[in-house]
Every structure is written in C-alpha cells, then in structure tokens.
Design a protein around this motif. Structure first.
Motif, PDB file in Angstrom:
ATOM      1  N   SER A  47       5.999  -1.148   6.026  1.00 14.40           N
ATOM      2  CA  SER A  47       5.721  -1.160   4.586  1.00 14.40           C
ATOM      3  C   SER A  47       6.979  -1.535   3.806  1.00 14.40           C
ATOM      4  CB  SER A  47       5.213   0.212   4.124  1.00 14.40           C
ATOM      5  OG  SER A  47       6.175   1.220   4.376  1.00 14.40           O
ATOM      6  N   GLY A  48       6.786  -2.325   2.772  1.00 15.00           N
ATOM      7  CA  GLY A  48       7.904  -2.756   1.934  1.00 15.00           C
ATOM      8  C   GLY A  48       8.671  -3.927   2.489  1.00 15.00           C
ATOM      9  N   THR A  49       8.393  -4.305   3.714  1.00 15.99           N
ATOM     10  CA  THR A  49       9.088  -5.441   4.339  1.00 15.99           C
ATOM     11  C   THR A  49       8.071  -6.399   4.944  1.00 15.99           C
ATOM     12  OG1 THR A  49       9.387  -4.114   6.356  1.00 15.99           O
ATOM     13  CG2 THR A  49      11.197  -4.145   4.774  1.00 15.99           C
ATOM     14  N   GLU A  50       7.513  -6.031   6.090  1.00 20.62           N
ATOM     15  CA  GLU A  50       6.535  -6.892   6.766  1.00 20.62           C
ATOM     16  C   GLU A  50       5.143  -6.771   6.178  1.00 20.62           C
ATOM     17  OE1 GLU A  50       8.406  -6.706  11.269  1.00 20.62           O
ATOM     18  OE2 GLU A  50       6.727  -5.412  10.729  1.00 20.62           O
ATOM     19  N   TYR A  51       4.887  -5.657   5.531  1.00 21.96           N
ATOM     20  CA  TYR A  51       3.546  -5.333   5.044  1.00 21.96           C
ATOM     21  C   TYR A  51       3.630  -4.989   3.562  1.00 21.96           C
ATOM     22  CZ  TYR A  51      -0.505  -2.231   4.229  1.00 21.96           C
ATOM     23  OH  TYR A  51      -1.621  -1.628   3.718  1.00 21.96           O
ATOM     24  N   LEU A  52       2.809  -5.638   2.743  1.00 20.66           N
ATOM     25  CA  LEU A  52       2.812  -5.405   1.302  1.00 20.66           C
ATOM     26  C   LEU A  52       1.377  -5.283   0.795  1.00 20.66           C
ATOM     27  CD1 LEU A  52       5.429  -8.142   0.280  1.00 20.66           C
ATOM     28  CD2 LEU A  52       5.870  -5.681   0.503  1.00 20.66           C
ATOM     29  N   ALA A  53       1.228  -4.593  -0.318  1.00 25.11           N
ATOM     30  CA  ALA A  53      -0.063  -4.483  -0.983  1.00 25.11           C
ATOM     31  C   ALA A  53      -0.057  -5.349  -2.239  1.00 25.11           C
ATOM     32  CB  ALA A  53      -0.361  -3.035  -1.345  1.00 25.11           C
ATOM     33  N   VAL A  54      -1.210  -5.944  -2.539  1.00 19.67           N
ATOM     34  CA  VAL A  54      -1.349  -6.837  -3.691  1.00 19.67           C
ATOM     35  C   VAL A  54      -2.432  -6.296  -4.616  1.00 19.67           C
ATOM     36  CG1 VAL A  54      -1.734  -9.207  -4.447  1.00 19.67           C
ATOM     37  CG2 VAL A  54      -0.779  -8.770  -2.165  1.00 19.67           C
ATOM     38  N   THR A  55      -2.092  -6.075  -5.883  1.00 25.78           N
ATOM     39  CA  THR A  55      -3.062  -5.581  -6.855  1.00 25.78           C
ATOM     40  C   THR A  55      -3.986  -6.719  -7.296  1.00 25.78           C
ATOM     41  OG1 THR A  55      -1.715  -6.087  -8.803  1.00 25.78           O
ATOM     42  CG2 THR A  55      -1.328  -3.952  -7.703  1.00 25.78           C
ATOM     43  N   PRO A  56      -5.084  -6.397  -7.990  1.00 28.14           N
ATOM     44  CA  PRO A  56      -5.990  -7.453  -8.458  1.00 28.14           C
ATOM     45  C   PRO A  56      -5.323  -8.492  -9.347  1.00 28.14           C
ATOM     46  CG  PRO A  56      -7.086  -5.333  -8.588  1.00 28.14           C
ATOM     47  CD  PRO A  56      -5.640  -5.051  -8.245  1.00 28.14           C
ATOM     48  N   TRP A  57      -4.225  -8.131 -10.008  1.00 26.62           N
ATOM     49  CA  TRP A  57      -3.537  -9.097 -10.878  1.00 26.62           C
ATOM     50  C   TRP A  57      -2.286  -9.675 -10.214  1.00 26.62           C
ATOM     51  CZ3 TRP A  57      -5.235  -4.273 -12.092  1.00 26.62           C
ATOM     52  CH2 TRP A  57      -4.316  -3.221 -11.984  1.00 26.62           C
ATOM     53  N   GLY A  58      -2.072  -9.387  -8.926  1.00 22.24           N
ATOM     54  CA  GLY A  58      -1.036 -10.076  -8.168  1.00 22.24           C
ATOM     55  C   GLY A  58       0.290  -9.376  -8.005  1.00 22.24           C
ATOM     56  N   ASP A  59       0.413  -8.147  -8.481  1.00 22.20           N
ATOM     57  CA  ASP A  59       1.664  -7.406  -8.281  1.00 22.20           C
ATOM     58  C   ASP A  59       1.801  -6.979  -6.821  1.00 22.20           C
ATOM     59  OD1 ASP A  59       2.471  -7.643 -10.885  1.00 22.20           O
ATOM     60  OD2 ASP A  59       1.741  -5.662 -11.508  1.00 22.20           O
ATOM     61  N   LEU A  60       3.052  -6.895  -6.371  1.00 25.30           N
ATOM     62  CA  LEU A  60       3.362  -6.508  -5.005  1.00 25.30           C
ATOM     63  C   LEU A  60       3.937  -5.101  -4.963  1.00 25.30           C
ATOM     64  CD1 LEU A  60       5.107  -9.807  -3.798  1.00 25.30           C
ATOM     65  CD2 LEU A  60       2.826  -9.012  -3.123  1.00 25.30           C
ATOM     66  N   TYR A  61       3.431  -4.291  -4.049  1.00 26.80           N
ATOM     67  CA  TYR A  61       3.934  -2.945  -3.801  1.00 26.80           C
ATOM     68  C   TYR A  61       4.175  -2.765  -2.299  1.00 26.80           C
ATOM     69  CZ  TYR A  61       2.736  -1.507  -8.563  1.00 26.80           C
ATOM     70  OH  TYR A  61       2.678  -1.387  -9.935  1.00 26.80           O
ATOM     71  N   PRO A  62       4.974  -1.763  -1.919  1.00 27.65           N
ATOM     72  CA  PRO A  62       5.282  -1.588  -0.493  1.00 27.65           C
ATOM     73  C   PRO A  62       4.054  -1.332   0.371  1.00 27.65           C
ATOM     74  CG  PRO A  62       6.829  -0.354  -1.837  1.00 27.65           C
ATOM     75  CD  PRO A  62       5.760  -0.839  -2.756  1.00 27.65           C
TER      76      PRO A  62
ATOM     77  N   GLU B 211      15.950  -0.858   0.911  1.00 25.09           N
ATOM     78  CA  GLU B 211      15.767   0.571   1.167  1.00 25.09           C
ATOM     79  C   GLU B 211      14.686   0.794   2.223  1.00 25.09           C
ATOM     80  OE1 GLU B 211      14.669   4.680  -1.290  1.00 25.09           O
ATOM     81  OE2 GLU B 211      15.057   2.807  -2.374  1.00 25.09           O
ATOM     82  N   PHE B 212      13.610   0.039   2.141  1.00 27.32           N
ATOM     83  CA  PHE B 212      12.547   0.164   3.136  1.00 27.32           C
ATOM     84  C   PHE B 212      12.984  -0.395   4.489  1.00 27.32           C
ATOM     85  CE2 PHE B 212       9.818   1.234  -0.375  1.00 27.32           C
ATOM     86  CZ  PHE B 212       8.833   2.019   0.201  1.00 27.32           C
ATOM     87  N   LYS B 213      13.810  -1.424   4.483  1.00 29.36           N
ATOM     88  CA  LYS B 213      14.331  -1.953   5.744  1.00 29.36           C
ATOM     89  C   LYS B 213      15.095  -0.888   6.511  1.00 29.36           C
ATOM     90  CE  LYS B 213      15.055  -6.937   5.027  1.00 29.36           C
ATOM     91  NZ  LYS B 213      16.092  -7.990   5.005  1.00 29.36           N
ATOM     92  N   CYS B 214      15.802  -0.052   5.786  1.00 26.66           N
ATOM     93  CA  CYS B 214      16.647   0.966   6.414  1.00 26.66           C
ATOM     94  C   CYS B 214      15.908   2.275   6.651  1.00 26.66           C
ATOM     95  CB  CYS B 214      17.878   1.216   5.551  1.00 26.66           C
ATOM     96  SG  CYS B 214      18.975  -0.215   5.431  1.00 26.66           S
TER      97      CYS B 214
END
Length: 451
Positions: free
Chosen positions: A345-360, A387-390
């Motif tokens: 999460s936050g690196t290889e895997y992300l979530a996309v909201t209906p309006w296109g924002d990216l979250y971890p 931070e998520f990488k680490c």
C-alpha cells in the motif's frame, strides 16, 4: 528465533528465520525449549523426572543436528535487506478502483460509511477510470501483469462503466504488452445472469460479501430500510460459485462481537456448497458495540482451533474447502520484499476515488492527510510515498521479535494508523488473531503431511 506451540494434538516447532517447521514428540519439544540457554547436563537434569535419560540424549543430538543443518536456531538473514527499500524504484502494479461511492446496503460495520468514505456519493466516470488505467500502465515499469479491483460502495451500481473499462483495458493490453487481472467485489444485490456471464469471462476473481448464518448476516448487512439481504444473495452466490467451477472466487464475511462463535458461520457457508471462504474479524473502535474486545480472545482462539480440526476431518473425508486465513505456502511463498513489507500500500498498490484522487489504499480514502495525488498528475506527495516504502517489519518494534512477522509482513498499515496514529505500529488485537491463524494453518499442513 524459534516458536513452539501445541495445536490439536501436534507438538510443532517453527524456526522463524528459515521457515523450517518440525513436528516433534514431547521429549524433543521440551529439549528444544531449553536448548539455547542450558547445557546438555542441565537439560537432562531438568527433564529426567519426565523422560528416560536415553530419550533425552537422543533428542539433544537430533536438535544439534537440526541446528547444524540450518533448520533450527538460524540467524536472521533478512534485516540487512531493508536498507535499500527507499531506493527501490516505485512500480505500481495494482489499483483499487472505487467505481462507486454509493451502496444499496447499510452494513453496520462498514468503514466506508455506506459507500461515502467520509465524503459524497459519487460514481466514477469512464474518463476518470480510463485515466486510472493509463496511469497504471505508465507507472508499471517492466511489469507485465497488472491488477485492478472494481470496488465500492457497490461497484455493480456503476456496472456500465465497469464493462467499458474492461474493454478499454483489453485494448491497451495488446498495445503495451500488459495483462490486466480484473477482480470484482460485490454484495450481490444487483447480481444477475448477464453480470455473471460477464464476470466469468473477464474477472479473474470475484469477492462475494456474506457474513454466514442468516441471522448473523442480516443483523449486520441489512438494506437501508432494515430488511436482511441473506435470502436474496445466497442463491445468486451459489449459482455464481458453481458457474466458476468453485474456483476463482471467495465468499467473504466479517465476524463481530455478536458472533464470536464464527466457526459456525464458516461451516454454514461450507455446508451451502461454497469451497472458497474467508470470514475475517471486524476492525472497529472498542466503543462500537459490535467491536471485538480483548476478553473475546480466548473464545476466538478456541473457534480457530475447532475450525482447523474440522477442516482436517472434512479433508480426510474428501469434503474439503479452503479458508483464506489458513492458506499458507511453506515452501514457496512470497518474495523477500513482500515478506518484509506486506501488501505494498502507498507504493505498489493505490486506491482511486471516483474523481481520480490517489490514496495509499481503500482504508485511507477520505483522510486528506493521506492524499497522494491524482491519476492525471501522478503521485505528488512523495514524502508520504517514501514513508510507506520504509514501512516494514523491522520498522515496527512489535514485529521485530514476533514469530509471525514473515507471514503477516507487519500487518495492516491502516489498522496501525487508526489505533495508534502511525503506520509503523501494529493493531494489537488483530496481531493476536493473526498469530493464532498462522499456528492453525501450520497444524493443518502437519496433518496433511501425515496422510
């Protein structure tokens, strides 16, 4: 590090760093417990009232051989590998597309607030979804296989866009030498024959939400006016599972303080004919009436033990089913990077909201502190990404000396944040349950090896 436990009549010893597992007799089990901190003479002296001296001596020799072979009391060879994590190029391989921030159920434990995610109801447009797939391709490097989960809320409330995005993805596969692995998570209310046919053609996996017994499911997963969903969804789920030859799907439930006897829900789903089952503990604040409490743990541990024993029995009778949290690969398993850092999460895997924002990930959606960018401009909050990488098992003090760390990979960053305000802690109750599940999974493997 060595972890020892007894489960359903088996004495099991896990060498944490090598992953070697030994099913031993009582005398060897007790010898190993004393081996590192006691001399040969001291071990014999402590155990000779319980076992013949010759048996103790043989167990000591066997333990010494296992150590020499690198199967017991091995050193940690992974910790040195964490230093280059931050330097690793960021390759995005998976997106959770929130195709619908809306839902036709009102599940009481829903972290997404009936699909709204602390915001507004919305459906993803084709244009936004198309840009999300373009973002994934552009940021996937040399990785060929890419994963996209159609998520919600309830994604079937926006099914036309799902179909359009799958068609677009298939076109892009040929142009970019990629392969999309599409999955769908649904509550089943809108499931019909046409959707099933589409899912069986295009979806590598389908997650079907149901909590188990009718009274359990309908208490926590009602419609907004209060009626239960069980009677509507069960026949549909049974039909879909059979149409997929009982493969490439999961019925996925949540158990709460109201059904701490959750093994009955797992077995109920198995008795309905489902072969791929996941029933997971609710994650909720202690003030929620349905939240699991620390005093529930002994009961929950017993439930996992009972479930594991019943799965062994059914497997021997030729009536087996898979339980997601008991599935463990003792020989292959994930690569070192995944063992140390988890879901990505936050690196290889992300979530996309209906309006296109990216979250971890989907559990951070709606928390503006974790907004990473958008599908048009890419990831802009690179400090958060670093931070998520680490975020790995060695960055979490609770994980460093835990036997389960290479199986759970440090647990869920969102749960850590929600309970401790940082992604480098651990959700304690969840950790206890995870450790129990791992022990049960290993026991099942031991039982299978006997057959």
């Amino acid at each position: 590090m060595v972890h020892q436990f007894k489960n359903n009549g088996y004495d099991i010893v896990l060498d944490v760093n090598s992953g070697a597992i030994h099913v031993v007799d009582d005398v060897t089990y007790d010898v190993i417990a004393l081996f590192e901190d006691h001399s040969r003479e001291e071990i014999i002296a402590q155990l000779q009232s319980r076992y013949p001296e010759q048996e103790i001596a043989e167990a000591i020799e066997e333990t010494e051989q296992l150590k020499e072979q690198g199967d017991l009391f091995t050193e940690d060879a992974y910790e040195q590998k964490i230093f280059d994590f931050k330097k690793r190029p960021t390759v995005v391989k998976a997106l959770c597309l929130h195709i619908a921030h809306d839902c036709n159920l009102a599940c009481r434990y829903c972290f997404a607030e009936e699909g709204e995610y602390h915001g507004r109801r919305a459906l993803m447009s084709y244009e936004t979804g198309k840009q999300a797939l373009d973002f994934l391709i552009a940021n996937s490097g040399n990785r060929k296989n890419l994963e996209v989960d159609f998520f919600g809320g309830e994604p079937l409330m926006n099914f036309d866009v799902v179909k359009q995005l799958v068609a677009y993805g298939r076109e892009q596969e040929k142009l970019h030498d990629k392969h999309f692995r599409f999955t769908l998570t649904t509550n089943g209310v809108l499931l019909n024959d046409d959707i099933m046919e589409f899912a069986n053609k295009e979806m590598d996996n389908v997650v079907l939400s149901i909590d188990g017994r009718k009274e359990v499911n309908d208490r926590m997963r009602p419609f907004r006016k209060g009626a239960g969903s069980y009677d509507l969804i069960v026949p549909k789920f049974q039909k879909l599972a059979e149409s997929r030859n009982q493969e490439r799907y999961y019925v996925r439930g949540t158990y709460t303080h109201f059904n701490t006897d959750f093994s009955k829900d797992v077995l109920h789903l198995a008795d309905l004919g489902f072969k791929q089952i996941s029933v997971e503990p609710v994650v909720a604040q202690p003030t929620d009436e349905y939240a699991l409490q620390e005093e529930d743990l002994p009961v929950l541990f017993e439930e996992y033990d009972k479930l594991a024993a019943e799965m062994v029995r059914r497997n021997r009778e030729g009536n087996s089913f898979n339980f997601f949290h008991f599935m463990i690969d003792l020989e292959g398993g994930p690569c070192v990077y995944k063992r140390l850092s988890g879901c990505g999460s936050g690196t290889e895997y992300l979530a996309v909201t209906p309006w296109g924002d990216l979250y971890p990930c989907h559990q951070f959606v709606g928390n503006e502190d974790f907004l990473m960018g958008n599908v048009w401009d890419g990831v802009k909050n690179t400090n958060l990404q670093d931070e998520f990488k680490c975020c790995n098992v060695y960055a979490k003090e609770k994980c460093r000396k835990c036997f389960a760390r290479f199986y759970c990979s440090g647990g869920c960053a969102a749960n850590s944040y929600n309970f401790h305000g940082t992604i480098t802690d651990a959700y304690d109750l969840g950790c206890e349950l995870q450790k129990k599940r791992i022990e049960c999974a290993i026991m099942i493997k031991a039982a299978e090896a006997e057959n």
